[in-house]
Scaffold this motif. Structure first.
Motif: not given
Length: 464
Positions: A186-193, A224-228, A296-303
Motif C-alpha cells: 500500500x502506498x497512501x500518498x507521496x509528497x516531498x519529505x 492512490x489514483x494520483x500516486x503512479x 483516503x486512508x479509510x479507502x486504502x485500509x479498506x482495499x
C-alpha cells in the motif's frame, strides 16, 4: 529455531528496532554483536538485558572492523547512510539491511506493507482493525511506533504466527531491503519529505519505490489514483494495481486488466468495485476520520483488508468505530465554541495542507518548528480562504511568515511555543478551529512531535 546457528550478526543501533532484531537473531541461534554511539543509563539497562541473553554489546561507539567481519549487518533506520559507521562500512564494500528486511526472512504470515508520505500509521492501524473485525488473526507493527505495535522483528517472534501481518514501512527501511516482498503493498500518498536527509525528491521517491523491488505476478498493490504519476514505478512491475480516489463522484478507477477492485466515493457512499460488480460499503458521512485525507486512508485500509479476505460489513464496522490516533487530527477539546485540534504529526507541508483542507470552519493555524527546507507554496494555497490567522513560530517562522503573509492574517511569535498557543487562543473566535499542524519537525523546541502534541493538548485544556 537455529536458522542462524554460528552466524555472526551485527546490529547497529540499540533503539527499539535494534533490540528487537537482536532478540530475533539470538532466538535463531545467531552470534550477536550490538553497538550504539550513545551511552546512557537507559541504553546500559538494555545492554544488560541483551547480554543476559547471550549478546555482546558495545556502547559509546562502533567497532567497524568487527561489524564488517559479520556475515550480516542490520542497521537501525535512525542511522543515516552518511553516518561515520555506515560510511566506513560502505567504503569497505560491506552492505547492510534494514530491520524489517531481517524480520521478513522469518515471517510465516501473509504480509501487508504500508508506506507513503502521510497517513501510514492510520492506514496500517485501520487495516489491522478491519481484519480483526472480520475474525482474521493479525499482527500490527513495523515503523508504526507510539505503542501501537512492535518493530517487525517483534512480529516475527510471535507464536503462533497470525494469519496476516500489517507492517508500516518508512523510506529509510525500504532503502535497505533485498528480499522484502509484501503480498499486498500500500502506498497512501507521496509528497516531498525528509529532504534534510535525502539529496533530492527523486532519491526519496526512489526509496519508496523499493516497495516494488521484488514484485511477482501474484503481488497486489493499493495506490492512490494520483500516486503512479509521482512514483518512479515501472509499468513492467508485476502484479495487479488497485487504485482508490477520495474525490466525491470519482468514477471507478480499474486497477488492472483483470478488473481489479477499486475504491471511490459516489453519491455520498464509499464504494468498492470487484470485478464486474459494485459494493456499497458505508456512507462517507459515517467515516470518522476528517476530510479527504481521512477518507483516503479509510479507502486504502479498506482495499487492503478486502484483498486480505475481510468483507464489506466488517470493514464498515471497523471504520465506524475507529478514532483518529494521537497527534493526527486529534480533537482535543471544544470550549467556548472553539475546537482545538492536535495534528502535531503533520511534520511536512503536504500533511499540513491536507489538514487545513479537512475543516469547513475557519481556522487559526499554528505552524512552525524545525525547517525541513520544503517548498511552502502548497501550504499557502491551502491556507488562502480557509485560515483566519496563521501563527508562525520556531526556527521556520521567518520563512513561513514570508510564504503565508499574503494569504491570511499573520502573527510571528519570536518567543516560545506556549506564547504561540496563547496568541492563537486570543485570535480564535467561536466557531473556529485552533489547529496545530506545524508542517515542520519538532526538534528545535521539543524531543519529538509527541512531546509537542502533548504540550499543545495540555495548554488547550488549560491544564498548565
Amino acid at each position: 529455531m537455529a536458522a542462524l546457528s554460528g552466524q555472526r550478526i551485527a546490529i547497529v543501533g540499540l533503539g527499539a528496532s535494534g533490540r528487537a532484531a537482536a532478540r530475533l537473531a539470538l532466538g535463531h541461534g545467531g552470534e550477536v554483536h550490538v553497538s550504539d554511539d550513545a551511552d546512557t543509563p537507559a541504553l546500559r539497562a538494555y545492554a544488560r538485558e541483551l547480554e543476559a541473553m547471550g549478546a555482546r554489546v558495545r556502547l559509546g561507539g562502533h567497532d567497524t572492523d568487527r561489524i564488517a567481519a559479520s556475515e550480516l549487518v542490520v542497521a537501525s533506520p535512525g542511522i543515516p547512510p552518511a553516518s561515520r559507521v555506515l560510511s566506513c562500512l560502505a567504503r569497505a564494500g560491506k552492505r547492510w539491511i534494514s530491520e524489517p528486511e531481517f524480520a521478513f526472512r522469518f515471517f510465516r504470515s501473509s504480509l501487508i506493507a504500508v508506506t507513503g508520505t502521510n497517513g501510514k500509521t492510520t492506514t496500517s492501524a485501520l487495516a489491522a482493525r478491519m481484519l480483526e473485525a472480520a475474525g482474521v488473526s493479525v499482527g500490527l507493527g513495523g515503523n508504526i511506533g507510539g505503542g501501537l505495535g512492535p518493530p517487525a522483528s517483534g512480529l516475527a517472534l510471535r507464536v503462533p504466527a497470525p494469519e496476516w501481518l500489517v507492517v508500516e514501512m518508512s523510506s529509510y527501511q525500504l532503502g535497505a531491503i533485498s528480499r522484502f516482498r509484501p503480498d499486498i503493498g500500500v502506498v497512501t500518498n507521496l509528497a516531498p519529505d525528509h529532504l534534510d536527509r535525502y539529496p533530492s525528491r527523486a532519491a526519496y521517491y526512489a526509496d519508496k519505490a523499493r516497495l516494488f523491488a521484488n514484485a511477482r505476478r501474484d503481488s497486489r498493490w493499493v495506490l492512490e489514483s494520483e500516486v503512479p504519476a509521482a512514483l518512479p514505478l515501472d509499468d513492467e512491475v508485476p502484479g495487479a494495481r488497485y487504485l482508490f480516489d477520495a474525490e466525491e463522484s470519482a468514477r471507478q478507477r480499474s486497477g488492472g486488466p483483470d478488473g481489479a477492485p477499486a475504491a471511490y466515493a459516489r453519491g455520498g457512499w464509499l464504494m468498492f468495485a470487484t470485478g464486474g460488480g459494485e459494493e456499497r460499503v458505508m456512507p462517507v458521512a459515517d467515516v470518522p476520520l476528517a476530510g479527504r485525507a481521512g477518507l483516503a486512508n479509510t479507502m486504502a485500509a479498506g482495499l487492503a483488508a478486502r484483498l486480505a479476505g475481510a468483507g464489506p460489513e466488517a470493514i464498515a464496522r471497523a471504520a465506524r468505530d475507529f478514532r483518529p490516533l494521537p497527534h493526527r487530527l486529534e480533537r482535543v477539546v471544544e470550549r467556548d465554541g472553539i475546537l482545538w485540534v492536535n495534528d502535531s504529526k503533520a511534520t511536512n507541508v503536504a500533511a499540513a495542507a491536507a489538514a487545513v483542507r479537512s475543516f469547513d470552519r475557519l481556522i487559526v493555524l499554528l505552524a512552525g518548528g524545525q525547517d525541513k527546507g520544503e517548498d511552502l507554496a502548497p501550504l499557502a494555497d491551502a491556507v488562502r480562504g480557509r485560515v483566519r490567522c496563521a501563527i508562525v513560530y520556531g526556527d521556520a517562522r521567518f520563512r513561513l511568515a514570508e510564504a503565508l503573509g499574503g494569504t491570511a492574517s499573520l502573527v510571528r511569535v519570536d518567543a516560545d511555543f506556549d506564547a504561540a498557543v496563547d496568541a492563537a487562543a486570543r485570535r480564535a473566535r467561536p466557531g473556529d478551529v485552533v489547529l496545530l499542524s506545524p508542517a515542520c519537525a519538532s526538534f528545535d523546541l521539543f524531543s519529538d512531535y509527541e512531546a509537542r502534541g502533548h504540550r499543545f493538548a495540555a495548554l488547550a485544556r488549560g491544564e498548565v
